[in-house]
Scaffold this active site. Structure first.
Site, short mmCIF file in Angstrom:
data_model
loop_
_atom_site.label_atom_id
_atom_site.label_comp_id
_atom_site.label_asym_id
_atom_site.label_seq_id
_atom_site.Cartn_x
_atom_site.Cartn_y
_atom_site.Cartn_z
N GLY A 36 -6.17 2.43 3.73
CA GLY A 36 -6.59 1.53 2.67
C GLY A 36 -5.67 0.33 2.58
O GLY A 36 -4.99 -0.03 3.54
N CYS A 37 -5.63 -0.30 1.42
CA CYS A 37 -4.82 -1.51 1.22
C CYS A 37 -3.36 -1.24 1.54
O CYS A 37 -2.75 -0.32 1.00
CB CYS A 37 -4.96 -1.97 -0.22
SG CYS A 37 -3.93 -3.39 -0.63
N PHE A 38 -2.78 -2.05 2.42
CA PHE A 38 -1.38 -1.80 2.81
C PHE A 38 -0.40 -2.07 1.69
O PHE A 38 0.74 -1.63 1.74
CB PHE A 38 -0.99 -2.56 4.08
CG PHE A 38 -1.38 -4.02 4.16
CD1 PHE A 38 -1.53 -4.82 3.05
CD2 PHE A 38 -1.59 -4.61 5.40
CE1 PHE A 38 -1.87 -6.15 3.14
CE2 PHE A 38 -1.93 -5.95 5.52
CZ PHE A 38 -2.07 -6.72 4.39
N TRP A 39 -0.81 -2.77 0.65
CA TRP A 39 0.08 -2.99 -0.49
C TRP A 39 0.54 -1.66 -1.08
O TRP A 39 1.68 -1.53 -1.53
CB TRP A 39 -0.65 -3.76 -1.59
CG TRP A 39 -0.93 -5.20 -1.28
CD1 TRP A 39 -0.44 -5.93 -0.22
CD2 TRP A 39 -1.75 -6.09 -2.03
NE1 TRP A 39 -0.93 -7.21 -0.27
CE2 TRP A 39 -1.73 -7.33 -1.37
CE3 TRP A 39 -2.50 -5.94 -3.19
CZ2 TRP A 39 -2.44 -8.44 -1.84
CZ3 TRP A 39 -3.21 -7.03 -3.67
CH2 TRP A 39 -3.18 -8.26 -3.00
N CYS A 40 -0.36 -0.67 -1.08
CA CYS A 40 -0.05 0.62 -1.71
C CYS A 40 0.58 1.62 -0.74
O CYS A 40 1.00 2.70 -1.16
CB CYS A 40 -1.33 1.23 -2.29
SG CYS A 40 -2.12 0.23 -3.56
#
Length: 268
Positions: free
Chosen positions: A97-101
């Site tokens: 998923g989103c690499f921010w998380c």
């Protein structure tokens, strides 16, 4: 006086037409010798509507942070993200998923040398965030983890990975939908391929989910670093990162109460 590199951001392939127009106008004014502070203030005002909606492209967003003197305007040391000890260090690549998380859980794990957000698994060289997000490159958002094998094993990284993602969902992750958010384990060696395959089989055999495991396991290809804006996002934007983490937890809770996931993910 703020020192900014307008030509670099103007030339960035990820900069949108409207953004580039504002930057070119500001650079032309500076070249004519107009007041530096006034020109930058006008540039900030022209970018502000998009900035307030978090809708600037990465390099322009970095520039905007400089214009408003935001502490988040910090540069990631890309040169430091490398294997410096070939005997005791290795790298692993995970998409969930989103690499921010994905960065904080790995980066705060003992034995981690460096974590880099980036794009991999596609066909386009040097992809931009806009291209990947638009689904035009075949890449997924991922993190590349350099770890000290004396302190943490690849199997332990895999155990953490299962806790960070929903391995039954190959159409995205949590509220992030699309092929660029699908869960994939990219292996860098035959040993990693064997370990990841065995871990996935073990997870499926113990059946902690109501749906089949959908995580793909593929040999690693070129890992393209994401723009500076995306690196260590949780450090630069802690409130936004916490909000995203809450969204993930709420999504998992919803899937459990609707019967799509069992109440608890086991790691036995």
């Amino acid at each position: 006086m703020i020192k900014i590199d307008l030509p670099r951001v103007i030339a960035s392939p990820g900069t949108r037409t409207f953004e580039r127009e504002q930057l070119v106008r500001a650079q032309s004014a500076l070249d004519r010798g107009e007041n530096h502070n006034r020109v930058l203030a006008q540039l900030e005002a022209s970018l502000r509507p998009l900035a307030l909606r978090n809708n600037l492209t990465p390099d322009v967003a970095d520039l905007y942070l400089l214009l408003i003197h935001d502490p988040a305007a910090q540069q990631f040391d890309f040169a430091a993200h490398r294997i410096s000890d070939v005997q005791h260090q290795d790298r692993a690549i995970f998409a969930g998923g989103c690499f921010w998380c994905m960065v904080e859980p790995f980066e705060t794990m003992p034995g981690i040398v460096s974590v880099l957000s980036g794009y991999t698994g596609g066909t386009t060289a040097h992809p931009t965030y806009e291209q990947v997000k638009g689904g035009h490159t075949g890449h997924v958002e991922a993190v590349e983890v350099i770890f000290d094998t004396r302190q943490v094993t690849y199997d332990q990284l895999l155990q953490l990975y299962w806790q960070l993602s929903d391995p039954t969902d190959n159409s995205g992750q949590f509220s992030d939908r699309g092929a660029n958010y699908r869960p994939v384990i990219f292996t860098t060696s035959a040993a990693q391929m064997a370990a990841a395959t065995a871990a996935r089989a073990h997870l499926a055999a113990h059946n902690p989910y109501r749906q089949p495991i959908a995580v793909d396991i593929r040999p690693a290809t070129t890992f393209w670093p994401a723009e500076n804006y995306h690196q260590q996002f949780y450090r630069k934007f802690p409130q936004r990162a916490k909000h995203l983490e809450r969204e993930r937890k709420q999504y998992l809770f919803w899937k459990r109460v609707t019967g799509k996931l069992l109440p608890k993910i086991t790691s036995d």
